[in-house]
Design an enzyme around this catalytic site. Sequence first.
Site, PDB file in Angstrom:
ATOM      1  N   SER A   1       0.366 -22.203  76.312  1.00 22.06           N
ATOM      2  CA  SER A   1       0.302 -21.094  75.447  1.00 22.06           C
ATOM      3  C   SER A   1      -0.219 -19.598  76.835  1.00 22.06           C
ATOM      4  O   SER A   1       0.583 -20.101  78.292  1.00 22.06           O
ATOM      5  CB  SER A   1      -0.273 -20.332  74.147  1.00 22.06           C
TER       6      SER A   1
ATOM      7  N   HIS B   1       5.483 -22.494  67.940  1.00 22.77           N
ATOM      8  CA  HIS B   1       4.002 -22.374  68.873  1.00 22.77           C
ATOM      9  C   HIS B   1       3.135 -23.382  68.949  1.00 22.77           C
ATOM     10  O   HIS B   1       2.416 -23.046  70.021  1.00 22.77           O
ATOM     11  CB  HIS B   1       3.788 -21.210  68.818  1.00 22.77           C
TER      12      HIS B   1
ATOM     13  N   ASP C   1       9.769 -20.990  69.366  1.00 24.72           N
ATOM     14  CA  ASP C   1       8.477 -20.892  69.281  1.00 24.72           C
ATOM     15  C   ASP C   1       8.788 -18.858  69.899  1.00 24.72           C
ATOM     16  O   ASP C   1       9.603 -18.046  70.446  1.00 24.72           O
ATOM     17  CB  ASP C   1       7.871 -20.800  70.068  1.00 24.72           C
TER      18      ASP C   1
END
Length: 301
Positions: free
Chosen positions: A110, A275, A248
């Site tokens: 991320s 994610h 995601d």
Amino acid sequence: MRLLANQEASSAMEGTIAVPGGTVWFKRVGAGPGLPLLVVHGGPGLPHSYLRSLERLADEREVIYWDQLGCGKSERPSNRELWTMQRSVAEMDAVVAGLGLNRFHIFGNSWGGMMVQQYALDVPSRAFSLTISNSIASIPQFSEMVARLKSELDPATQSAIERHEAAGTTYKAEYQDAIRTWNETYLCRVRPWPPELLEAFATMGTDIFETMFGPSDFHIVGTIKEWDVFDRLGEITLPTLILAGRFDECVPEHMWDMHQRIVGSRFVFFEKSAHMPFIEEPAKFDSVMRDFLRQHDSSRA
């Protein structure tokens, strides 16, 4: 650097490292013949604990975590001028130096995936590989992604997000329920969320997120609002693994485009993940990571 004994396991070690702006906490877990894996968490401001799953890899190699400045077990300075990409990369460089890492792998998820891209582009190191997990290479493109994904939510959820953000009433239960729907759709689809993920969100450094991003993913007005390395991805020369999830918020089409620009990179798609494939598809994640890291343990020898 200050070291502390960890009573939980003889193979684990904790300590602190001075970085630009303060002091950060780190933990080294495991051992084995493979090169160490430095794990860079997301957020910004979400502590390392949600990535505890990567300790499964510690039977083959050392897995190293740190809580970035301002969150988790690290120092929490009040100076908001610290929360920039440039200082964050300098922090990562200080951690690498403080740990004495000369031959190692990098994993970033991320926001951590964004940071490690910038690090790989701008900081010479002895890293042997780079894994970019569920991330982006452009904030302007990400803003378009989340706007589209929000438009695909049910009308009541969309309305709650938009009304409360416009009114500044994001503390209301209706907004929190709407964000829970977003998170359970585009962040982690495992039900219920595992304790380490709940813990990370409960202890998040919100000042960092609000300063760097803004009030939410839907209104990115912070210090990284114009961050974009998409056109520089061809400069990355490390062996690179890109992990993308079907659901995601960092949409897989964007990550495929990143893969196309990083010469020789490998792209792995997680059909059932959003994610966090390390939580959502652990067996496949572990297999992919073990194979990639083993392959590149001696890639720069």
